[in-house]
Scaffold this active site. Structure first.
Site, short mmCIF file in Angstrom:
data_model
loop_
_atom_site.label_atom_id
_atom_site.label_comp_id
_atom_site.label_asym_id
_atom_site.label_seq_id
_atom_site.Cartn_x
_atom_site.Cartn_y
_atom_site.Cartn_z
N GLY A 96 1.08 4.71 3.42
CA GLY A 96 2.07 3.91 2.81
C GLY A 96 3.12 4.87 1.92
N GLY A 100 0.82 -1.13 -0.20
CA GLY A 100 -0.06 0.23 0.07
C GLY A 100 0.81 1.37 0.11
N TYR A 122 -13.50 -5.04 10.16
CA TYR A 122 -12.18 -4.19 10.11
C TYR A 122 -11.65 -4.53 11.57
CZ TYR A 122 -9.06 -0.52 9.73
OH TYR A 122 -7.83 0.62 9.76
N GLY A 128 -1.97 7.36 0.72
CA GLY A 128 -2.19 7.45 2.11
C GLY A 128 -0.80 7.58 2.66
#
Length: 332
Positions: free
Chosen positions: A49, A43, A201, A47
């Site tokens: 990452g 990722g 989640y 964001g």
């Protein structure tokens, strides 16, 4: 009128929490260079990452950014190279919702890379539709946990080869404050349309912390000190993970979180700290928050649960005995 009142209350509480988070957020102060080192950031093209990968590249590392989208990966790599001037940034396709993709990615890394100093398991999905992948696994659970479980074990031989007792390789798993409402129910762990998205989640993040602790324990049992593995809680962060909630709704949540809570750069700081800080490299199986040692919910310290989850995950992900044994071998 009541709805309006509730909205005002929620916004006010959000502002208070957000102000607290921004005022208590700690920035990684490490000046460590990473010249000659190799890092993987899943990722790593958007964001948090992307900010982690950019930081590593700026320190001179060879950085492999992984995501399942060619356009996003290409843009992310270009952003990092333009920002840092480091051409040693490689984009590789990796779909954590596919065990075939994970195996292909891992085989390629083992074959082409001489070393792996840092593995940042940052990729994740949030509020998405509940469905099963081609592997028969719940999509959210596979991307956020099962896929990272498999990826980490397959890359473990290279991590062990690279690290040493003085400078161990490091694995950093991105957890969440929502792990506090997570649970592990082996009968329902992979059931479709059973959990609410936020609960699903939360479950995946609790599983990731349990995996972190169990991997640290198994490495210690092997008297293996060349690899350290820890989890991080970045706090509430406005990232593209909320785009899965829809273009407009997701965009609004991302904007709201970015304003009220942490920006992706702020949220990335603890992962960077745990990957670089000398003292952080002395511990394994722990959880960090705001660049400091923290505590997960009590369930995360249940060794029997962690061991049972490990074995159940191994079965669900289809890791056969020979392949599993290879994960704990050191490459020559």
């Amino acid at each position: 009128m009541i709805i309006l009142y509730l909205i005002v209350v929620i916004v006010m509480v959000g502002m208070i929490v957000g102000l607290y988070q921004k005022n208590t957020n700690i920035i990684c102060k490490s000046k460590k260079r990473l010249d000659g080192k190799t890092a993987i950031v899943t990722g790593g093209t958007s964001g948090m990452g992307l900010r982690i990968a950019t930081d590593f590249a700026d320190r001179g590392a060879r950085v492999i950014v992984a995501c399942p989208f060619v356009d996003e990966g290409t843009r992310g790599r270009k952003f990092i190279v333009d920002k840092t001037g480091n051409e040693e940034v490689i984009f590789k396709l990796l779909d954590l919702a596919s065990t075939a993709s994970i195996r292909k990615f891992s085989e390629d890394v083992i074959k082409t890379e001489k070393r792996l100093d840092i593995l940042i398991n940052n990729a994740g999905v949030g509020n998405v539709e509940d469905f099963a992948t081609k592997d028969g696994l719940n999509f959210t659970m596979q991307v956020n946990y099962f896929g990272q479980y498999l990826l980490t074990l397959l890359l473990l031989p290279l991590l062990r080869k690279t690290g040493n007792s003085l400078e161990p390789s490091r694995i950093v798993n991105t957890a969440s404050i929502l792990h506090n409402i997570g649970s592990v129910n082996f009968e329902k762990i992979n059931c479709p349309n059973y959990w609410y998205p936020i609960q699903l989640y939360a479950n995946s993040k609790l599983c990731l912390i349990l995996f972190t602790r169990e991997l640290a324990k198994r490495l210690k049992d092997l008297k293996e000190y060349n690899v350290k593995v820890n989890s991080v809680d970045p706090g509430a962060v406005g990232t593209t993970i909320f785009n899965t909630a829809g273009k407009y709704y997701g965009g609004f949540i991302t904007f709201l979180f970015s304003v009220l809570f942490k920006t992706p750069w702020e949220g990335a700081q603890t992962a960077i700290h745990v990957a670089l800080d000398k003292k952080a490299g002395l511990v394994s199986g722990e959880l960090f928050k705001n660049c400091k040692l923290s505590r997960a919910k009590q369930t995360a310290y249940d060794d029997d649960l962690a061991c049972s989850l490990w074995e159940e995950s191994r079965k669900l992900i289809g890791l056969c005995e020979d392949e599993y044994e290879q994960c704990f071998q050191v490459l020559k």
